[in-house]
Design an enzyme around this catalytic site. Sequence first.
Site, mmCIF file in Angstrom:
data_model
loop_
_atom_site.group_PDB
_atom_site.id
_atom_site.type_symbol
_atom_site.label_atom_id
_atom_site.label_comp_id
_atom_site.label_asym_id
_atom_site.label_seq_id
_atom_site.Cartn_x
_atom_site.Cartn_y
_atom_site.Cartn_z
ATOM 1 C CG ASP A 137 39.066 13.237 80.968
ATOM 2 O OD1 ASP A 137 40.145 12.894 80.478
ATOM 3 O OD2 ASP A 137 37.984 12.724 80.663
ATOM 4 C CB THR A 172 41.511 13.288 76.374
ATOM 5 O OG1 THR A 172 41.682 13.566 77.750
ATOM 6 C CG2 THR A 172 40.938 11.910 76.233
ATOM 7 C CB THR A 173 44.632 17.515 77.614
ATOM 8 O OG1 THR A 173 43.625 17.242 78.583
ATOM 9 C CG2 THR A 173 44.803 19.011 77.492
ATOM 10 C CG ASP A 178 41.514 9.539 82.224
ATOM 11 O OD1 ASP A 178 40.457 9.073 81.773
ATOM 12 O OD2 ASP A 178 41.906 10.691 81.997
#
Length: 542
Positions: free
Chosen positions: A61, A94-95, A391
């Site tokens: 994550d 997020t990445t 998530d």
Amino acid sequence: MMQPRIILLKEGTDSSQGKPQLISNINACQAIVDAVRTTLGPRGMDKLLVSDQGKSTISNDGATIMKLLDIVHPAAKTLVDIAKSQDAEVGDGTTSVVLLAGEFLKQVKPFIEEGVHPQIIIRAFRKATHLAVNKIKELSVGVQTSDASEHRELLTKCASTALSSKLVAHQKEFFAKMVVDAVMTLDTLLPLNMIGIKKVPGGALEESKLIDGVAFKKTFSYAGFEMQPKKYTDLKIALLNVELELKAEKENAEVRVDSVQEYQNIVDAEWKILYEKLDKIHESGAKVVLSKLPIGDVATQYFADRDMFCAGRVVDEDLKRTLKACGGAVQTSVQAMTDDVLGRCSLFEEVQIGGERYNLFSGCPQAKTCTLVLRGGAEQFMEETERSLHDAIMIVRRAIKNDSVVAGGGAIEMELSRYLRDYSRTIAGKEQLLIGAMAKALEIIPRQLCDNAGFDATNILNKLRQKHAAGGTWFGVDITAEDIADNFEACVWEPALVKINALTAASEATCLILSVDETIKNPKSGGGEGQAPMGRGRGRPR
């Protein structure tokens, strides 16, 4: 005659400015992007991060990795912040947001080196972002929420897309359904804290289950506990913040007595106070007594004799969830145990889950709440499962609130890239080159998906460019077949909001880093607490 050198800042202050500063900031950001680059997508790798205390975390994550990398470079911290903001606002992507920001910077680096003024680049980027966000809104497909089963189907697809890049990808069908069930049990405001997640080591992942109601681990208990009933239906619950045990006097308290009788009176008084409290609780009609403070052995035995169940030292968070779900109020004294301060629920039971015993309250009338009980082998594995489900839960919440979706798997990025490239050809001047650079940067997402899966990225990107130029809006990378596919048909869906947020955050971060052309490192000043030297921060444990 030479001018004398004027020293304006304190001795030892280190300042670098201008173009070299910009380039060094961009390079620092590249280094960070390289740390999370390989975690993107269904074939992404995981990172093992070990803290200075020796605690190891396995995660893919983006936000978790960024938080755990103790980054001290001042410009690079911006990327950590956008990952955190994406995590807080949308929960997933997020990445992607870090990758996009890094790629934007990489594409403008040659322009900076050639002396294009950063403000021109910033203006072009703001314009391009504005265009791209409007394009996403225009392309996104609204979903009919009138039909419950279709709506549910859509949410499950969004959840399984979010889970496909996680550690639990093999069980994504199982977990996607569980996550959708969990979010669907909540009421309209969808408060996140009403979904509790408990981890029980041991067992297989598929043994994880969703409990409709509140569940928490059996608390510390005394003798007499085993004689209490472990199951009730239609019961009343007393929620207390009262200590039910005989307490030793506080330190240094001195009681002088002249006769044994007086001593006996003191002891009797203590017992009397305790028994009065217990009688009051019993008279209120409550069957289950939960207290934030300890419940001693006398009380445990007392409740057992009267067919009541008690749990002391209940964790604050669990008590609050029980309170919200079952109604009632937490009492700090037992004098006014009227009916309206008691909680209600239709079933209470204590069950064995793995090696632990859990107290479950279900059929709660007030607020809707649920608890996910996760099973699994290693501690780190279960923690990562919890992060993955977080998530997915956030994505499902977003999809319920904003019911428009786009295709994932690099499809929307390729379409935006085509749109911006076409647009850049219609304008003149430096902006044309810069908007073209942003268009090129957007291709990093499909490219990285290919790289992480070991595909020939150049070949697949060529196919995608060709397809998008011919009007195949939703074509993206197909991981399973090492080819391209219509990802909208293949049900790889993401809420449009995820993409809009990622794009704006990445673009803002890029503009912010480009607008900094000087860092002044200030050595610790003599008098008070000075500033930590920027970039070499005194590594305080966070």
